[in-house]
Design a protein around this motif. Structure first.
Motif, short mmCIF file in Angstrom:
data_model
loop_
_atom_site.label_atom_id
_atom_site.label_comp_id
_atom_site.label_asym_id
_atom_site.label_seq_id
_atom_site.Cartn_x
_atom_site.Cartn_y
_atom_site.Cartn_z
N UNK A 12 0.90 -1.07 0.00
CA UNK A 12 0.06 -0.10 0.05
C UNK A 12 0.82 1.24 0.22
N UNK A 13 0.44 2.19 -0.47
CA UNK A 13 0.86 3.82 -0.69
C UNK A 13 0.47 4.31 0.64
N UNK A 14 1.33 4.24 1.62
CA UNK A 14 0.89 4.86 2.93
C UNK A 14 2.02 5.14 3.81
N UNK A 15 2.27 6.25 4.28
CA UNK A 15 3.32 6.69 4.99
C UNK A 15 3.57 5.82 6.11
N UNK A 16 2.70 5.01 6.73
CA UNK A 16 2.74 4.42 7.99
C UNK A 16 3.43 2.92 7.52
N UNK A 17 3.63 2.70 6.31
CA UNK A 17 3.85 1.44 5.46
C UNK A 17 5.21 1.56 5.09
N UNK A 18 6.30 0.59 5.45
CA UNK A 18 7.42 0.31 4.79
C UNK A 18 7.71 -0.93 4.35
N UNK A 19 8.56 -0.94 2.91
CA UNK A 19 8.82 -2.03 2.39
C UNK A 19 10.14 -2.39 2.25
N UNK A 20 10.89 -3.51 2.43
CA UNK A 20 12.10 -4.02 2.34
C UNK A 20 12.31 -5.19 1.78
N UNK A 21 13.42 -5.71 1.30
CA UNK A 21 13.63 -6.93 0.49
C UNK A 21 15.03 -7.39 1.27
N UNK A 22 15.17 -8.90 1.00
CA UNK A 22 16.55 -9.31 1.45
C UNK A 22 16.45 -10.60 0.99
N UNK A 23 17.94 -11.38 1.24
CA UNK A 23 18.10 -12.63 0.59
C UNK A 23 17.15 -13.60 1.32
N UNK A 24 16.55 -14.68 0.63
CA UNK A 24 15.54 -15.31 1.13
C UNK A 24 16.40 -16.42 2.24
N UNK A 25 15.35 -16.47 3.48
CA UNK A 25 15.91 -17.29 4.17
C UNK A 25 14.74 -17.86 5.50
N UNK A 26 13.60 -17.69 4.82
CA UNK A 26 12.30 -18.21 5.66
C UNK A 26 11.50 -17.03 6.27
#
Length: 256
Positions: free
Chosen positions: A59-73
């Motif tokens: 969602x486009x919401x200032x309360x929401x942050x999104x990050x990624x990383x190498x898979x590990x479960x």
């Protein structure tokens, strides 16, 4: 005079590509929560991987942050998300699940009222394809969960906890002191729950606190989740951790 800085609950969600399509429904359930004056929530979404499949559903919401990383479960994703969790409390919300209205406020009220309670859980309804819900018997009574009770029940009932780790609401300092979620391919949330209950009292709310989606792509429905050798190893490590914590005598709150 400046307004008081709001206190915060950080909602942590691990997501992978197959479950990303459910994020908008999880977000809707968050937006329907209400909190007491002076409180707010933020949502830390951590992808278990670095695909292009998840971001379109964030969602486009200032309360929401999104990050990624190498898979590990999911345990690794949730634990690394703690680097960005600055709330006093952490609430788990899996990408494919939903919070009923009032769930956050009930969790918060319990921990704000009693410093000897380190974490809360609540009743779960399965959310079935088509939107129907189904409960199941065997929930404990509404109220405190004393230290050691979760491990005892789990051992006596075929490694089934009487409270659901997907409903966890926990003090952030206690969560980080225990190292976050266990480094296991599955049952990482049950292992954390056992560890939490080894060192602190918890709480169970008999009111529904989670709609737990049942769908064919969920991780717990895969054959690897019930592989006998792996399952036995997961259970052994989770139990050993909980028993060691209990034997060392470290408690929350300190001296409790």
């Amino acid at each position: 005079m400046n307004a008081a800085v709001p206190r915060r609950i950080t909602v942590v969600t691990a997501v992978h590509a197959p479950s990303a399509r459910f994020l908008p429904e999880a977000y809707k359930s968050l937006c329907e929560q209400w909190l007491p004056d002076g409180w707010e929530w933020d949502w830390v979404i951590q992808e278990d991987g670095t695909t292009d499949a998840v971001r379109p559903y964030v969602p486009d919401d200032e309360r929401v942050s999104f990050r990624q990383g190498r898979p590990g479960g999911p345990g690794v994703a949730r634990t690394i998300a703690l680097a960005h969790a600055d709330g006093e409390y952490v609430k788990v919300l899996d990408a494919d699940d939903q919070l009923p209205p009032g769930a956050l406020a009930r969790d918060l009220a319990v921990l704000e009222a009693d410093r000897t309670i380190g974490w809360t859980t609540s009743r779960v309804l399965d959310l079935l394809p088509g939107g129907a819900t189904a409960g199941f018997p065997g929930d404990p009574d509404d109220g405190p969960v004393e230290r050691g009770a979760v491990l005892r029940f789990w051992k006596e009932n075929g490694f089934r906890a009487q409270v659901h780790p997907a409903t966890l609401f926990v003090r952030r300092d206690l969560l980080t002191a225990l190292g976050g979620w266990m480094a296991l391919p599955a049952s990482e949330d049950t292992g954390l729950l056992l560890a939490l209950n080894a060192v602190s009292r918890g709480w169970f709310s008999a009111e529904v606190g989670l709609l737990y989606r049942k769908w064919e792509g969920q991780a717990t429905g895969q054959a690897s989740h019930v592989d006998p050798a792996e399952r036995a190893a997961r259970m052994a490590v989770a139990e050993a951790r909980a028993r060691a914590l209990a034997d060392f005598g470290w408690t929350y709150p300190a001296g409790g």
